[in-house]
Design a protein around this motif. Structure first.
Motif, PDB file in Angstrom:
ATOM      1  N   HIS A 164      -0.921   4.453  -5.735  1.00  0.00           N
ATOM      2  CA  HIS A 164      -1.094   3.265  -6.574  1.00  0.00           C
ATOM      3  C   HIS A 164      -2.556   3.110  -6.979  1.00  0.00           C
ATOM      4  O   HIS A 164      -2.871   2.885  -8.154  1.00  0.00           O
ATOM      5  CB  HIS A 164      -0.606   2.031  -5.803  1.00  0.00           C
TER       6      HIS A 164
ATOM      7  N   GLN B 266       4.175   2.193  -8.058  1.00  0.00           N
ATOM      8  CA  GLN B 266       3.646   1.949  -9.395  1.00  0.00           C
ATOM      9  C   GLN B 266       4.040   0.584  -9.962  1.00  0.00           C
ATOM     10  O   GLN B 266       3.579   0.215 -11.043  1.00  0.00           O
ATOM     11  CB  GLN B 266       4.120   3.058 -10.347  1.00  0.00           C
ATOM     12  N   ASP B 267       4.877  -0.150  -9.240  1.00  0.00           N
ATOM     13  CA  ASP B 267       5.273  -1.493  -9.681  1.00  0.00           C
ATOM     14  C   ASP B 267       5.428  -2.373  -8.454  1.00  0.00           C
ATOM     15  O   ASP B 267       6.292  -2.123  -7.609  1.00  0.00           O
ATOM     16  CB  ASP B 267       6.589  -1.422 -10.462  1.00  0.00           C
TER      17      ASP B 267
ATOM     18  N   SER C 177      -0.086  -3.846 -11.023  1.00  0.00           N
ATOM     19  CA  SER C 177       0.873  -2.747 -11.109  1.00  0.00           C
ATOM     20  C   SER C 177       0.483  -1.773 -12.216  1.00  0.00           C
ATOM     21  O   SER C 177       0.295  -2.183 -13.365  1.00  0.00           O
ATOM     22  CB  SER C 177       2.283  -3.294 -11.388  1.00  0.00           C
TER      23      SER C 177
ATOM     24  N   LEU D  85       2.182   0.149 -13.986  1.00  0.00           N
ATOM     25  CA  LEU D  85       3.128   0.126 -15.108  1.00  0.00           C
ATOM     26  C   LEU D  85       2.617  -0.685 -16.292  1.00  0.00           C
ATOM     27  O   LEU D  85       2.920  -0.367 -17.441  1.00  0.00           O
ATOM     28  CB  LEU D  85       4.473  -0.469 -14.664  1.00  0.00           C
TER      29      LEU D  85
ATOM     30  N   ARG E  97      12.473   1.902  -4.848  1.00  0.00           N
ATOM     31  CA  ARG E  97      11.362   1.283  -5.563  1.00  0.00           C
ATOM     32  C   ARG E  97      10.378   2.345  -6.051  1.00  0.00           C
ATOM     33  O   ARG E  97       9.941   2.314  -7.209  1.00  0.00           O
ATOM     34  CB  ARG E  97      10.628   0.286  -4.669  1.00  0.00           C
TER      35      ARG E  97
ATOM     36  N   SER F  63      10.002   3.136 -10.034  1.00  0.00           N
ATOM     37  CA  SER F  63       8.734   2.778 -10.676  1.00  0.00           C
ATOM     38  C   SER F  63       8.040   4.007 -11.255  1.00  0.00           C
ATOM     39  O   SER F  63       7.396   3.927 -12.305  1.00  0.00           O
ATOM     40  CB  SER F  63       7.818   2.049  -9.688  1.00  0.00           C
TER      41      SER F  63
ATOM     42  N   ARG G 242       9.800   4.870 -14.528  1.00  0.00           N
ATOM     43  CA  ARG G 242       9.368   3.956 -15.595  1.00  0.00           C
ATOM     44  C   ARG G 242       7.955   4.279 -16.054  1.00  0.00           C
ATOM     45  O   ARG G 242       7.656   4.236 -17.254  1.00  0.00           O
ATOM     46  CB  ARG G 242       9.462   2.511 -15.112  1.00  0.00           C
TER      47      ARG G 242
END
Length: 294
Positions: A151, A183-184, A216, A218, A239, A243, A246
């Motif tokens: 992240h 990532q989210d 995040s 994203l 998750r 993520s 996406r």
């Protein structure tokens, strides 16, 4: 350099919340205690800020000159972790001709977001002046990390404005290769006690829940020009897998070079521990990205 087990940590890190995470921590710390080849030059406990966790270790191949640099952040849910968890990667990374930089960063909840993200950006700024002393090229940075570290790598790669304010020029970050990165941070109705709920009860404690999107990756992809290579495990959490899927789609919408790799049969912790094998596919992707962006 101290190689303390998590249960002996004088900094008072909280207990890891799940047995699998504790097993992983013991495994990577055991790997960190193994001796490094004589060909790996080590510069430990380098400061990039005044806090005790604003430190990094450098692992360089002997005789390096203007070599590309992999900066790899440790995981631990932003509440735990040690830069020594990255040490075991040094033989494989230096064999590829890269320097490895393994940073620590301030941890939550003692240091709420965006402190860990700010530390990631401050580290990259500090490296610009410091890398030549170890044979590294300050404008050939490749960012990686595992889990929470993935992240942070993504947030640093996408943080163009923050890097510019710190006088890190566009193009210095050549690629980002997060592993099982989160990532989210957003979750609509997280189950009590779940990892998703822990984001709100521990990571974002004392902040507005709406900050989950601000922190995040994203939501920071607009205008991105940094290539991304995303890696997850087939048995990673839903998750993490969702993520990253996406994030891949959003990067592709920006026409950014981006790839996806799913490691068959591997879980959230295997994806990092498997990097003890120098022939791991992730290292091949790293080398391919270095060659493509030279």
């Amino acid at each position: 350099m101290s190689l303390l087990a998590p249960e002996d940590d004088p900094d008072g890190q909280p207990p890891l919340p799940f047995a699998a995470a504790a097993d992983y921590a013991r495994a990577v710390m055991a790997l960190a205690r193994e001796p490094l080849p004589a060909s790996v030059q080590v510069a430990a406990d380098q400061a990039y800020g005044p806090h005790r966790l604003q430190r990094f270790d450098v692992y360089a191949p002997a005789g390096a000159r203007a070599a590309p640099v992999l900066v790899f952040w440790h995981g631990g849910g932003w509440t735990n972790g040690y830069r020594q968890w990255v040490r075991f990667m040094a033989p494989a990374v230096t064999r590829l001709g890269l320097l490895l930089v393994a940073p620590s960063y301030r941890l939550v909840p003692e240091h709420p977001f965006p402190a860990p993200i700010d530390d990631a950006l401050d580290l990259l700024a500090a490296l610009r002046q410091r890398l030549p002393a170890w044979g590294g090229a300050p404008d050939r940075l490749y960012l990686g990390g595992h889990s929470a570290g993935g992240h942070l790598a993504a947030m640093a790669a996408l943080g163009r404005d923050g890097l510019r304010r710190r006088q890190v020029p566009d193009g210095a970050v050549r690629a980002c290769l997060p592993i099982s990165g989160i990532q989210d941070l957003h979750a609509s109705a997280p189950a009590p006690g779940s990892l998703e709920a822990r984001v709100y009860t521990h990571v974002l404690r004392g902040q507005s829940a709406a900050q989950d999107v601000v922190f995040s990756p994203l939501y920071w992809t607009a205008g991105c020009r940094v290539p991304f290579d995303l890696t997850v495990g087939e048995r990673d959490s839903e998750r993490v897998r969702r993520s990253n899927r996406r994030l891949l789609a959003l990067l592709e919408a920006q026409q950014v070079p981006a790839t996806w790799q799913e490691l068959e049969g591997r879980d959230h912790f295997d994806t990092h521990l498997d990097l003890r094998e120098p022939g791991h596919p992730w290292y091949r992707r790293l080398l391919a990205r270095v060659e493509a962006t030279a």
